[in-house]
Design a protein around this motif. Structure first.
Motif, mmCIF file in Angstrom:
data_model
loop_
_atom_site.group_PDB
_atom_site.id
_atom_site.type_symbol
_atom_site.label_atom_id
_atom_site.label_comp_id
_atom_site.label_asym_id
_atom_site.label_seq_id
_atom_site.Cartn_x
_atom_site.Cartn_y
_atom_site.Cartn_z
ATOM 1 N N TYR A 133 35.504 41.869 40.605
ATOM 2 C CA TYR A 133 34.841 40.580 40.438
ATOM 3 C C TYR A 133 35.532 39.772 39.336
ATOM 4 C CZ TYR A 133 31.310 37.145 39.182
ATOM 5 O OH TYR A 133 30.669 35.979 38.872
ATOM 6 N N TRP A 134 35.809 40.424 38.212
ATOM 7 C CA TRP A 134 36.473 39.752 37.089
ATOM 8 C C TRP A 134 37.870 39.290 37.507
ATOM 9 C CZ3 TRP A 134 38.600 42.551 32.210
ATOM 10 C CH2 TRP A 134 38.932 41.622 31.222
ATOM 11 N N PHE A 135 38.596 40.136 38.205
ATOM 12 C CA PHE A 135 39.946 39.807 38.689
ATOM 13 C C PHE A 135 39.924 38.573 39.601
ATOM 14 C CE2 PHE A 135 43.080 40.488 42.176
ATOM 15 C CZ PHE A 135 44.235 40.254 41.449
ATOM 16 N N VAL A 136 39.044 38.569 40.580
ATOM 17 C CA VAL A 136 38.948 37.442 41.518
ATOM 18 C C VAL A 136 38.552 36.164 40.772
ATOM 19 C CG1 VAL A 136 37.655 36.526 43.498
ATOM 20 C CG2 VAL A 136 38.527 38.875 43.536
ATOM 21 N N SER A 137 37.626 36.298 39.831
ATOM 22 C CA SER A 137 37.191 35.131 39.054
ATOM 23 C C SER A 137 38.336 34.557 38.227
ATOM 24 C CB SER A 137 36.026 35.501 38.138
ATOM 25 O OG SER A 137 34.923 35.913 38.901
ATOM 26 N N LEU A 138 39.132 35.417 37.636
ATOM 27 C CA LEU A 138 40.284 34.946 36.854
ATOM 28 C C LEU A 138 41.348 34.321 37.754
ATOM 29 C CD1 LEU A 138 40.700 37.769 34.171
ATOM 30 C CD2 LEU A 138 39.934 35.414 33.798
ATOM 31 N N LEU A 139 41.549 34.894 38.927
ATOM 32 C CA LEU A 139 42.494 34.296 39.882
ATOM 33 C C LEU A 139 42.033 32.903 40.301
ATOM 34 C CD1 LEU A 139 43.669 37.081 42.358
ATOM 35 C CD2 LEU A 139 45.028 35.859 40.668
ATOM 36 N N MET A 140 40.777 32.779 40.629
ATOM 37 C CA MET A 140 40.237 31.485 41.046
ATOM 38 C C MET A 140 40.287 30.465 39.908
ATOM 39 S SD MET A 140 37.076 32.828 43.416
ATOM 40 C CE MET A 140 36.265 31.269 43.454
ATOM 41 N N SER A 141 40.215 30.935 38.676
ATOM 42 C CA SER A 141 40.289 30.059 37.505
ATOM 43 C C SER A 141 41.730 29.811 37.087
ATOM 44 C CB SER A 141 39.520 30.675 36.335
ATOM 45 O OG SER A 141 38.190 30.908 36.686
ATOM 46 N N TYR A 192 37.153 34.704 30.077
ATOM 47 C CA TYR A 192 36.005 34.481 30.957
ATOM 48 C C TYR A 192 35.856 32.983 31.242
ATOM 49 C CZ TYR A 192 35.340 39.034 28.848
ATOM 50 O OH TYR A 192 35.552 40.297 28.376
ATOM 51 N N PRO A 193 36.857 32.374 31.873
ATOM 52 C CA PRO A 193 36.814 30.921 32.103
ATOM 53 C C PRO A 193 35.705 30.483 33.068
ATOM 54 C CG PRO A 193 38.646 31.889 33.275
ATOM 55 C CD PRO A 193 38.049 32.981 32.423
ATOM 56 N N PHE A 194 35.144 31.416 33.760
ATOM 57 C CA PHE A 194 34.084 31.116 34.709
ATOM 58 C C PHE A 194 32.709 31.074 34.043
ATOM 59 C CE2 PHE A 194 35.507 35.470 34.717
ATOM 60 C CZ PHE A 194 34.353 36.191 34.426
ATOM 61 N N LEU A 195 32.646 31.380 32.724
ATOM 62 C CA LEU A 195 31.390 31.327 31.976
ATOM 63 C C LEU A 195 31.421 30.171 30.977
ATOM 64 C CD1 LEU A 195 30.828 35.119 31.170
ATOM 65 C CD2 LEU A 195 29.612 33.747 32.845
#
Length: 177
Positions: free
Chosen positions: A52-60, A124-127
Protein backbone atom coordinates in the motif's frame (compact mmCIF):
# COMPACT_ATOMS: atom_id res chain seq x y z
CA UNK A 1 -8.76 -70.11 -3.44
CA UNK A 2 -7.99 -69.80 0.27
CA UNK A 3 -4.47 -68.50 -0.40
CA UNK A 4 -5.76 -65.63 -2.53
CA UNK A 5 -8.26 -64.59 0.18
CA UNK A 6 -5.53 -64.71 2.81
CA UNK A 7 -3.10 -62.72 0.69
CA UNK A 8 -5.93 -60.31 -0.20
CA UNK A 9 -6.62 -59.79 3.51
CA UNK A 10 -2.93 -59.20 4.22
CA UNK A 11 -2.75 -56.73 1.35
CA UNK A 12 -5.66 -54.75 2.75
CA UNK A 13 -4.04 -54.65 6.19
CA UNK A 14 -0.79 -53.40 4.67
CA UNK A 15 -2.70 -50.72 2.74
CA UNK A 16 -4.46 -49.62 5.93
CA UNK A 17 -1.14 -49.44 7.78
CA UNK A 18 0.37 -47.42 4.95
CA UNK A 19 -2.57 -45.02 4.93
CA UNK A 20 -2.40 -44.66 8.71
CA UNK A 21 1.36 -44.08 8.58
CA UNK A 22 0.92 -41.43 5.87
CA UNK A 23 -1.76 -39.67 7.94
CA UNK A 24 0.56 -39.54 10.93
CA UNK A 25 3.44 -38.22 8.83
CA UNK A 26 1.19 -35.57 7.29
CA UNK A 27 -0.04 -34.56 10.75
CA UNK A 28 3.52 -34.16 11.97
CA UNK A 29 4.50 -32.19 8.87
CA UNK A 30 1.52 -29.87 9.40
CA UNK A 31 2.34 -29.45 13.08
CA UNK A 32 5.93 -28.45 12.31
CA UNK A 33 4.70 -26.06 9.61
CA UNK A 34 2.15 -24.50 11.99
CA UNK A 35 4.92 -23.48 14.36
CA UNK A 36 5.32 -20.57 11.93
CA UNK A 37 1.64 -19.66 11.65
CA UNK A 38 1.98 -16.30 13.45
CA UNK A 39 5.11 -15.54 11.43
CA UNK A 40 3.16 -16.08 8.21
CA UNK A 41 0.28 -13.85 9.31
CA UNK A 42 2.60 -11.05 10.39
CA UNK A 43 4.55 -11.41 7.13
CA UNK A 44 1.30 -10.97 5.20
CA UNK A 45 0.44 -7.91 7.30
CA UNK A 46 3.81 -6.32 6.55
CA UNK A 47 3.58 -7.29 2.88
CA UNK A 48 0.25 -5.57 2.33
CA UNK A 49 1.18 -2.56 4.47
CA UNK A 50 4.34 -2.02 2.44
CA UNK A 51 2.54 -2.72 -0.83
CA UNK A 52 0.00 0.00 0.00
CA UNK A 53 2.80 2.41 0.94
CA UNK A 54 4.72 1.55 -2.25
CA UNK A 55 1.70 2.14 -4.52
CA UNK A 56 0.90 5.39 -2.70
CA UNK A 57 4.45 6.66 -3.17
CA UNK A 58 4.39 5.68 -6.84
CA UNK A 59 1.12 7.51 -7.39
CA UNK A 60 2.59 10.54 -5.59
CA UNK A 61 5.68 10.29 -7.81
CA UNK A 62 7.97 10.20 -4.80
CA UNK A 63 11.53 8.96 -5.30
CA UNK A 64 11.34 7.30 -1.89
CA UNK A 65 9.28 4.43 -3.33
CA UNK A 66 12.52 2.46 -3.09
CA UNK A 67 12.11 2.09 0.69
CA UNK A 68 8.90 0.03 0.60
CA UNK A 69 10.03 -1.67 -2.62
CA UNK A 70 13.16 -2.93 -0.87
CA UNK A 71 11.06 -4.14 2.06
CA UNK A 72 8.70 -5.91 -0.34
CA UNK A 73 11.61 -7.75 -1.98
CA UNK A 74 12.92 -8.84 1.43
CA UNK A 75 9.42 -9.95 2.43
CA UNK A 76 8.92 -11.95 -0.77
CA UNK A 77 12.19 -13.81 -0.16
CA UNK A 78 11.06 -14.54 3.40
CA UNK A 79 7.62 -15.69 2.27
CA UNK A 80 9.20 -18.00 -0.32
CA UNK A 81 11.35 -19.51 2.43
CA UNK A 82 8.27 -20.02 4.60
CA UNK A 83 6.41 -21.79 1.78
CA UNK A 84 9.43 -24.03 1.18
CA UNK A 85 9.42 -25.01 4.86
CA UNK A 86 6.28 -27.11 4.34
CA UNK A 87 8.27 -29.71 2.44
CA UNK A 88 11.66 -29.04 4.03
CA UNK A 89 11.26 -28.19 7.73
CA UNK A 90 13.92 -26.10 9.42
CA UNK A 91 14.30 -24.56 12.87
CA UNK A 92 16.43 -21.73 11.55
CA UNK A 93 14.80 -19.82 8.67
CA UNK A 94 17.64 -17.36 8.04
CA UNK A 95 15.87 -15.25 5.40
CA UNK A 96 12.81 -14.84 7.59
CA UNK A 97 15.02 -13.81 10.51
CA UNK A 98 16.88 -11.35 8.27
CA UNK A 99 13.53 -10.02 6.98
CA UNK A 100 12.23 -9.22 10.46
CA UNK A 101 15.56 -7.70 11.52
CA UNK A 102 15.34 -5.47 8.43
CA UNK A 103 11.73 -4.53 9.20
CA UNK A 104 12.63 -3.78 12.81
CA UNK A 105 15.58 -1.57 11.81
CA UNK A 106 13.60 0.24 9.13
CA UNK A 107 10.70 0.99 11.46
CA UNK A 108 13.12 2.31 14.10
CA UNK A 109 14.87 4.51 11.52
CA UNK A 110 11.57 5.87 10.19
CA UNK A 111 10.44 7.17 13.60
CA UNK A 112 12.75 10.21 13.48
CA UNK A 113 11.57 11.56 10.08
CA UNK A 114 7.97 11.51 11.34
CA UNK A 115 8.90 14.39 13.65
CA UNK A 116 10.05 16.69 10.84
CA UNK A 117 7.55 18.15 8.39
CA UNK A 118 9.78 18.08 5.30
CA UNK A 119 10.79 14.44 5.64
CA UNK A 120 7.26 13.46 6.67
CA UNK A 121 5.78 14.88 3.47
CA UNK A 122 8.42 13.09 1.36
CA UNK A 123 7.81 9.72 3.02
CA UNK A 124 4.04 10.07 3.27
CA UNK A 125 2.97 12.55 0.56
CA UNK A 126 -0.51 11.06 0.54
CA UNK A 127 -1.13 12.28 4.14
CA UNK A 128 -1.76 15.80 5.37
CA UNK A 129 1.11 17.18 7.44
CA UNK A 130 -0.72 17.53 10.73
CA UNK A 131 -0.41 16.06 14.21
CA UNK A 132 -3.08 13.39 13.72
CA UNK A 133 -1.36 12.03 10.60
CA UNK A 134 1.99 11.99 12.35
CA UNK A 135 0.48 10.17 15.34
CA UNK A 136 -1.08 7.60 12.99
CA UNK A 137 2.26 6.92 11.30
CA UNK A 138 4.03 6.89 14.67
CA UNK A 139 1.48 4.30 15.91
CA UNK A 140 1.98 2.18 12.78
CA UNK A 141 5.77 2.30 13.17
CA UNK A 142 5.62 1.40 16.88
CA UNK A 143 3.26 -1.47 16.03
CA UNK A 144 5.75 -2.63 13.36
CA UNK A 145 8.59 -2.49 15.86
CA UNK A 146 6.66 -4.49 18.46
CA UNK A 147 5.51 -7.08 15.92
CA UNK A 148 9.01 -7.47 14.48
CA UNK A 149 10.50 -7.87 17.94
CA UNK A 150 7.83 -10.41 18.90
CA UNK A 151 8.41 -12.44 15.73
CA UNK A 152 12.18 -12.39 16.26
CA UNK A 153 11.60 -13.71 19.79
CA UNK A 154 9.28 -16.40 18.40
CA UNK A 155 11.86 -17.39 15.77
CA UNK A 156 14.48 -17.62 18.52
CA UNK A 157 12.20 -19.90 20.57
CA UNK A 158 11.60 -22.11 17.53
CA UNK A 159 15.32 -22.24 16.78
CA UNK A 160 16.00 -23.55 20.28
CA UNK A 161 12.87 -25.77 20.41
CA UNK A 162 11.49 -23.76 23.33
CA UNK A 163 8.10 -22.98 21.78
CA UNK A 164 4.80 -24.50 22.96
CA UNK A 165 4.14 -26.09 19.57
CA UNK A 166 7.36 -28.11 19.76
CA UNK A 167 6.33 -29.57 23.11
CA UNK A 168 2.94 -30.55 21.66
CA UNK A 169 4.65 -32.13 18.65
CA UNK A 170 6.89 -34.19 20.90
CA UNK A 171 3.89 -35.34 22.96
CA UNK A 172 2.07 -36.31 19.75
CA UNK A 173 5.15 -38.22 18.50
CA UNK A 174 5.25 -40.18 21.77
CA UNK A 175 1.58 -41.09 21.42
CA UNK A 176 1.82 -42.28 17.81
CA UNK A 177 5.03 -44.27 18.27
Amino acid sequence: MKKSKISEGLGMKNDERTVEKNKKELSLKSMYFNRYLLVRYVSAFFFFTNLYWFVSLLMSQSALFLVPLTLLVVLIISIAEQVKMYSDHTNNPKYTRYCFQTLLGTNVLLILPVSFSSSFTHLYPFLIDETRSKLLIFFILITGILLSKHILNRLNQIRHNEDKHYKRIKQYEEVIN
